[in-house]
Design a protein around this motif. Structure first.
Motif, mmCIF file in Angstrom:
data_model
loop_
_atom_site.group_PDB
_atom_site.id
_atom_site.type_symbol
_atom_site.label_atom_id
_atom_site.label_comp_id
_atom_site.label_asym_id
_atom_site.label_seq_id
_atom_site.Cartn_x
_atom_site.Cartn_y
_atom_site.Cartn_z
ATOM 1 N N HIS A 44 1.000 -1.726 -0.106
ATOM 2 C CA HIS A 44 -0.195 0.286 -0.271
ATOM 3 C C HIS A 44 0.931 1.402 -0.167
ATOM 4 O O HIS A 44 0.074 2.777 0.058
ATOM 5 C CB HIS A 44 -0.686 0.297 1.192
ATOM 6 N N ASN A 86 -3.265 0.011 -3.570
ATOM 7 C CA ASN A 86 -4.181 1.208 -3.631
ATOM 8 C C ASN A 86 -4.837 2.525 -4.432
ATOM 9 O O ASN A 86 -4.214 3.381 -5.207
ATOM 10 C CB ASN A 86 -4.359 2.183 -1.937
ATOM 11 N N HIS A 89 -7.684 5.907 -2.087
ATOM 12 C CA HIS A 89 -7.839 5.353 -0.436
ATOM 13 C C HIS A 89 -6.983 7.231 0.319
ATOM 14 O O HIS A 89 -6.021 6.813 0.395
ATOM 15 C CB HIS A 89 -6.540 4.309 -0.163
ATOM 16 N N ARG A 90 -8.142 7.048 2.234
ATOM 17 C CA ARG A 90 -7.920 7.625 2.822
ATOM 18 C C ARG A 90 -6.752 7.660 3.536
ATOM 19 O O ARG A 90 -5.790 8.333 4.043
ATOM 20 C CB ARG A 90 -9.463 7.676 4.062
ATOM 21 N N CYS A 94 -5.430 9.458 -0.708
ATOM 22 C CA CYS A 94 -6.383 9.194 -1.433
ATOM 23 C C CYS A 94 -5.745 9.753 -2.585
ATOM 24 O O CYS A 94 -6.460 10.351 -3.593
ATOM 25 C CB CYS A 94 -6.906 11.158 -1.546
ATOM 26 N N ARG A 113 -9.435 -3.624 -8.823
ATOM 27 C CA ARG A 113 -9.626 -3.739 -7.734
ATOM 28 C C ARG A 113 -9.553 -5.048 -7.015
ATOM 29 O O ARG A 113 -10.826 -6.378 -7.942
ATOM 30 C CB ARG A 113 -11.256 -2.373 -6.756
ATOM 31 N N TYR A 116 -12.453 -3.235 -0.777
ATOM 32 C CA TYR A 116 -12.835 -1.819 -1.053
ATOM 33 C C TYR A 116 -12.969 -1.850 0.980
ATOM 34 O O TYR A 116 -13.664 -2.727 1.088
ATOM 35 C CB TYR A 116 -12.737 -0.704 -2.006
ATOM 36 N N GLN A 117 -11.770 -0.853 1.392
ATOM 37 C CA GLN A 117 -12.469 -1.301 2.914
ATOM 38 C C GLN A 117 -14.093 -0.777 3.190
ATOM 39 O O GLN A 117 -14.498 -1.609 3.652
ATOM 40 C CB GLN A 117 -11.835 0.093 3.779
ATOM 41 N N CYS A 123 -11.905 10.386 0.546
ATOM 42 C CA CYS A 123 -11.427 11.270 -0.524
ATOM 43 C C CYS A 123 -12.440 11.478 -1.991
ATOM 44 O O CYS A 123 -11.646 11.991 -3.015
ATOM 45 C CB CYS A 123 -10.473 9.825 -1.387
ATOM 46 N N GLU A 129 -11.852 3.495 -2.145
ATOM 47 C CA GLU A 129 -11.094 3.222 -1.248
ATOM 48 C C GLU A 129 -10.397 2.425 -1.411
ATOM 49 O O GLU A 129 -10.816 1.061 -0.955
ATOM 50 C CB GLU A 129 -11.403 3.310 -0.016
ATOM 51 N N ASP A 130 -10.267 2.565 -2.934
ATOM 52 C CA ASP A 130 -10.142 0.514 -3.695
ATOM 53 C C ASP A 130 -8.334 -0.210 -3.529
ATOM 54 O O ASP A 130 -7.305 0.644 -3.029
ATOM 55 C CB ASP A 130 -10.243 0.753 -5.265
ATOM 56 N N THR A 131 -8.281 -1.445 -3.080
ATOM 57 C CA THR A 131 -7.165 -1.734 -3.079
ATOM 58 C C THR A 131 -6.902 -2.947 -4.177
ATOM 59 O O THR A 131 -8.208 -4.208 -4.574
ATOM 60 C CB THR A 131 -7.234 -2.602 -1.764
#
Length: 307
Positions: A44, A86, A89-90, A94, A113, A116-117, A123, A129-131
């Motif tokens: 990340h 990420n 994502h905060r 972002c 992605r 996401y959380q 953001c 908030e993608d990962t």
């Protein structure tokens, strides 16, 4: 000195001013072309010496993409496979990490992605908030996609995804894949890997049996400093599935190594869980893991020669 092209696996932004040959070449002219492939789990964007921000952290320094980009640049790759990337994502300032790394490195990029959380929209409106995983390429990317891997398996911690990007190298199609499977249990890894390999076969066929490289964090080690035979057996089960599908473990096949094999954890690695698997179009000429703490994993670079 190595000539030609190199591949590394990582996410990136659009390439500008980079041309690729579109005229046909003969088999004799094409044979011997060299590539470098790199895979890198970037945690990340957080260095090994910096605790990632999370919901329990009141304040933290944030990710360091400049440090990651500098380490990738040092390897001078052609293609990069990235994991734990990420977007919006905060806890990642972002930013679109794949796009930012692409811009810094002058490489094309694709990101997909896997989770996401939660859609906090901290953001911005509609940003979730993608990962996920990403591919960076010095060659303009012409196609991309993803396969969501099985979720309803024992010990599954979060969604996992296979990401791919296609491009042309000297007039020939090539597909690079980025994969990150479960770190929890073998019973989770195996179904995910089987699904990923089935998708790889379909995508390669759709691209005219393209040259291919499958790279990523497989969370299974055939090389371990502790010699744990149970874990090594699990690692061999994972590697054997990939090699039975026609790929070659770049590290094991390399006649020359520039480092020890271990990739995790970066400050004192004792296991090799990050792999570059080369498709049947390639001969492996060299492999190495870069000694860096830019992430909690060390990036792996594998040099390939077209047969």
């Amino acid at each position: 000195m190595r000539g030609g092209m190199r591949i590394i696996t990582m996410a990136a932004a659009a390439i500008t001013g980079l041309g690729v040959a579109t005229t046909a070449v003969t088999a004799q002219e094409y044979a011997g072309r060299e590539l470098r492939v790199v895979t890198f789990n970037i945690q990340h964007g957080y260095p090994a010496d910096r605790k990632p921000c999370d919901a329990t952290t009141s304040s933290c320094a944030g990710p360091d993409l400049d440090r990651i980009a500098e380490r990738i640049r040092k390897l001078n790759p052609d293609v990069v496979s990235l994991q734990e990337v990420n977007r919006d994502h905060r806890f990642g300032n972002c930013v679109d990490m794949a796009a930012e790394l692409g811009k810094k490195l002058g490489m094309d990029h694709r990101f997909h992605r896997n989770a996401y959380q939660h859609p906090t929209h901290k953001c911005g409106a509609g940003k979730n908030e993608d990962t996920g995983n990403a591919i960076l390429s010095k060659f303009p990317i012409t196609g991309t996609g993803k396969t969501d891997l099985p979720k309803d398996v024992p010990g599954q911690d979060k969604p996992r995804t296979l990401v791919w990007a296609s491009f042309t190298v000297d007039g020939k199609p090539m597909v690079a894949y980025s994969l990150h499977i479960s770190h929890l249990y073998q019973d989770a890894r195996i179904p995910q890997l089987k699904a990923a390999l089935a998708s790889v076969a379909q995508v390669n066929k759709a691209h005219g049996n393209a040259m291919s490289v499958l790279s990523g964090d497989f969370n299974a080690a055939v090389d371990r400093a502790d010699g744990d035979q149970g874990k090594i057996t699990e690692g061999k089960q994972v590697v054997n599935l990939v090699t039975d599908a026609g790929f070659t473990d770049g590290w094991q096949a390399a006649p020359k190594h520039t480092s020890q094999p271990y990739t995790h954890k970066a400050d004192n690695p004792t296991i090799r869980i990050d792999y570059v698997f080369a498709g049947p179009s390639f001969t492996v000429t060299q492999a190495g893991a870069l000694n860096t703490r830019a992430s909690d994993h060390r990036p792996v670079a594998v040099d390939l020669r077209v047969k």
